[in-house]
Scaffold this active site. Structure first.
Site, PDB file in Angstrom:
ATOM      1  N   GLU A 113     -52.084-116.130  94.573  1.00 25.84           N
ATOM      2  CA  GLU A 113     -51.615-116.865  93.406  1.00 25.84           C
ATOM      3  C   GLU A 113     -52.083-118.315  93.333  1.00 25.84           C
ATOM      4  OE1 GLU A 113     -49.603-115.703  90.774  1.00 25.84           O
ATOM      5  OE2 GLU A 113     -50.186-113.775  91.636  1.00 25.84           O
ATOM      6  N   SER A 479       9.403 -82.690  94.660  1.00 25.96           N
ATOM      7  CA  SER A 479      10.401 -82.987  95.681  1.00 25.96           C
ATOM      8  C   SER A 479      10.040 -84.176  96.552  1.00 25.96           C
ATOM      9  CB  SER A 479      10.610 -81.754  96.573  1.00 25.96           C
ATOM     10  OG  SER A 479      11.225 -80.721  95.829  1.00 25.96           O
TER      11      SER A 479
END
Length: 838
Positions: A113, A479
């Site tokens: 780059e 229950s």
């Protein structure tokens, strides 16, 4: 007096020189054409620069903001031991410091780059001139010109500007690059660049890209892999596609050549790297290291509620704030919970066959693979995959997957058609259709001492749907509500040895509703028994008698105090007719195991911002004096207990002690052979439509329910003890080595007394046995509530009553027959009318 002659002499010389320059300029302007054009050009450039500055430069962002720049970062989630288990991210981002980047990786990017990065001032003149000529040559062609940007210019564009393709943006980029070079060091600029550069696959920065393309950290990359990452800034979406791999290889090898030309590597190293393939990982491994989708989605919801979702909502948002979240998720227990619930669901499903497609896709619209991918359906179970039936012709069919793969499909249900989304398992060269259970359920495991949720499973797989049945499904608890009815009785003068009638209970509800009566599961009943026996055997009639004697307003108050639900004082709610969630039931049972102290169930322990500061804590207790510089001679500071006292500690222990009997000899005996102290309660709702079990040890309390999402009958054989309890048994069986095996500890004020297990009478001449059904047991009493000692007088009185009962038997036969007839008139559908459960 000031001598002004010197100043006058200087002023004269300045005027003379200025006059000479002006005369020189006028003379050259009149006599030399090249001078005239040069002056006009320079003047135009100056005017242009002033205009550009006025229109563009003044509006540019301040480069100083980069000194405090905070990139959007994902939220990282850790488990109970601090291990990373997940991250919430829409983009892959990981921020590293300059020292964390390998030198060779930096050199690869410089070669690709900006090889003069460390020598220029933000702008590469040669590259800029080349870019200008390229731009002019491509005007009107529609082609995009070469950027010619330095790394500093790319930082300016990526962080401070947009990606707009225009001359104006390029000018802004140049100006900002110069400013950035005056604010940041070269190392700081490179750090920003390597952390922020977009590299495809939703990755920003080289560490995220390293994970996305190679499933490695940057420190583990090889030379050829570093060179590949360095080519991506030019065209990340192009070079990452398989069809462009030849172009990617060519560009990668060019970067390696440039690295060698700049003496970053040797020629031999470059040649060796060029000989290697790209070696890309086509699908990156999941960021979720433990299969806990329901748990993690619940954490995400709570974080969004607390901190917001995006950066616009909060600097500490979930998807940009870079939060570090410590959760109570225990990976081992989570996997055990997932497997136990799945096996229970599959066991119940049995051979019921194919239950229909998971979803459907419109094959006429085309693009079935993209439609399937966008549905985000998936499964993590025994190698199964989610696919769509692409073709069906008689006994032949093909299945397609989200990656475009197609294969033959067999084991076809008659109703299967093209467009059906199904689960399939690999078999030879093809796949077999697999059936997911139609029934579902929820599971939660919690630390009763702190309220921290250790594991959560809200269905078969969170990839099939986000609805969390552990926290969002409101179901009748059956229950499992009874222990809180018994606890209310204990708070209102009763004891575990109190005798309660196991007989039909009817009451009048007014002229419109008439008389309502309750019955036991499967009918039957009669006699008088201890509270303990009634809870162990889950007797409905005894429960209703206790509720009415203690007062239904008191019962629903107890239930509300434990945050199970807010119900009306109707007897049906004493049998579990109200709705609640698994999470609420587990938390209430945890309060029983925690001597009546109720904690808020939590999944998040604490949250830190990106800099490590704690910004949220679940435990908000203040420890005054804990951080003193030195000891002041006073007693050690101690934290207050967590939660609130929702139930008398002695009552809570008495209830737990009775619930241990449920496991030893009641409806939960399937857990008895685990060999650790356990308490718990089964539950089965009317139908039965849902089956439950909630219970555990002093260290872990767990709960589960199984039922259809749209409630319907599970079948008469389905009971809490046969369907739900085995799930809890498997969970504790797989995590048993994590348990200490310590018994439940009684709080102060509880007296342990030897009693006869059947009658509840006190015993002095025998000791409790180790057998589950030993005749003598230890029972827990509050002070001065213990039963009296059995005496000879008691035995004589008992025998006398027995003889009198035999004498009266004949005269009372008619009355007994009439009572029996009355009982038989109780409507069989009463329980359903009441919403009752057993």
């Amino acid at each position: 007096m000031v001598d002004t002659s010197k100043f006058e002499s200087i002023s004269y010389r300045i005027r003379r020189e200025a006059s000479g320059v002006l005369n020189w300029f006028k003379s050259n302007w009149r006599e030399r054409r090249w001078f005239r054009w040069s002056a006009i050009g320079l003047g135009s450039l100056l005017v242009l620069w002033i205009i550009v500055w006025a229109l563009i430069a003044r509006t540019l962002p301040d480069a100083n903001t980069l000194l405090d720049y905070e990139p959007p970062l994902p939220t990282v989630v850790r488990g109970v031991e601090g291990e990373i288990v997940h991250s919430y991210a829409r983009e892959r981002r990981v921020q590293l410091q300059y020292a964390d980047f390998p030198e060779t990786l930096i050199e690869a990017y410089l070669a690709a780059e900006d090889k003069t990065f460390f020598s220029h001032g933000g702008i590469d003149a040669g590259g800029l001139i080349g870019a200008v000529f390229d731009y002019v040559s491509k005007l009107g062609s529609g082609e995009r010109a070469v950027g010619g940007s330095t790394i500093t210019q790319q930082v300016a564009k990526n962080i401070l500007l947009t990606n707009e393709y225009s001359v104006t943006r390029k000018i802004k980029e140049l100006m900002l690059a110069r400013r950035i070079e005056g604010v940041l060091t070269k190392e700081q600029i490179l750090e920003l660049y390597l952390n922020e550069i977009p590299l495809g696959r939703r990755s920003f920065g080289v560490q995220a890209a390293s994970r996305a393309y190679f499933d490695k950290d940057v420190g583990d990359l090889e030379l050829h892999e570093m060179a590949y990452l360095a080519i991506l800034p030019k065209a990340p979406e192009t070079y990452s596609r398989q069809k462009n791999f030849d172009r990617a290889m060519e560009r990668r090898n060019f970067v390696l050549t440039q690295m060698a030309a700049n003496d970053f590597i040797t020629e031999s190293e470059a040649n060796a790297a060029k000989a290697l393939p790209l070696g890309l990982v086509m699908q990156r491994s999941s960021s979720q290291s433990v299969d806990a989708g329901y748990f993690l989605e619940e954490v995400r919801r709570k974080l969004i509620e607390e901190f917001g979702e995006t950066a616009e909502e909060s600097k500490n948002s979930v998807y940009a704030g870079g939060l570090w979240v410590r959760t109570s998720l225990d990976p081992e227990m989570q996997i055990a919970a997932r497997d136990a619930l799945r096996r229970g669901m599959m066991r119940y499903h049995g051979n019921r066959g194919w239950g229909g497609p998971i979803a459907t896709i419109d094959m006429d619209e085309g693009g079935w693979s993209s439609q399937l991918a966008s549905s985000f359906l998936g499964i993590n179970y025994e190698g199964w995959r989610i696919g769509v039936v692409t073709k069906r012709s008689g006994s032949n069919a093909t299945i397609g997957f989200s990656d475009g793969e197609e294969a033959p499909l067999s084991n076809l249900p008659n109703a299967l058609k093209a467009g059906d989304v199904v689960a399939a398992q690999k078999s030879g060269a093809g796949y077999l259709v697999r059936s997911l259970p139609g029934v579902s359920g929820g599971f939660v495991a919690q630390d009763p001492q702190s309220g921290r949720v250790l594991a959560m499973q809200g269905g078969f797989d969170s990839r099939l749907g986000s609805f969390n049945r552990a926290t969002q499904a409101n179901r009748q608890p059956g229950s499992t509500i009874k222990p809180f009815v018994y606890a209310t009785g204990l708070d209102n003068g009763m004891t575990p040895a109190s005798e309660v009638p196991d007989q039909t209970f009817c009451y009048y509800q007014g002229s419109q509703l008439g008389e309502k009566c309750f019955r036991n599961s499967g009918g039957g009943g009669g006699g008088v028994h201890t509270m303990r026996w009634g809870l162990e055997q889950s007797r409905n009639l005894m429960t209703v008698h206790i509720a009415m004697e203690a007062g239904m307003p008191n019962v629903v108050k107890t239930i509300k105090n434990l945050e199970i639900g807010d119900y009306q004082p109707y007897p049906a709610f004493a049998l579990g007719a109200g709705e609640t969630t698994v999470m609420k039931m587990v938390n209430a049972y945890s309060a029983l195991a925690n001597h009546g102290r109720l904690n808020e169930p939590t999944l998040i322990d604490y949250v830190q911002d990106r800099r490590g500061k704690v910004i949220y804590r679940a435990d908000k207790r203040d420890c005054t004096g804990c951080n003193m510089a030195k000891w002041d001679g006073q007693p050690m500071p101690r934290l207050k207990p967590t939660g609130k006292q929702a139930l008398d500690a002695r009552t809570a222990y008495q209830t737990v002690h009775m619930l241990e009997g449920v496991v030893q000899r009641g409806t939960g005996t399937v857990l008895r052979d685990l060999g650790v102290p356990m308490f718990g309660k089964t539950g089965t709702t009317t139908g039965p439509k849902d089956v439950w079990f909630v219970g555990g040890t002093p260290e872990v309390v767990a709960g589960v329910y199984i039922g259809y999402d749209t409630p319907r009958n599970l079948g008469g054989y389905a009971q809490g003890g046969t369907v739900a309890a085995p799930i809890i048994r498997q969970f504790f069986g797989e995590t048993k080595d994590r348990l200490s095996g310590d018994p439940f500890v009684a709080p102060p004020g509880v007296r342990m007394v030897r009693v006869d297990r059947i009658s509840g009478k006190r015993v002095f001449d025998a000791w409790p046995g180790k057998e589950p059904k030993a005749s003598v047991i230890w029972e827990a009493f509050k002070p001065d509530t213990e039963p009296p000692r059995i005496t000879r007088r008691d035995e004589i009185e008992s025998k006398r009553k027995e003889i009198l009962a035999l004498i009266r038997q004949g005269s009372q036969a008619a009355s007994i027959s009439q009572n029996t007839a009355n009982r038989e008139e109780v409507p069989e559908n009463f329980a359903e009318e009441q919403g009752g459960i057993y």
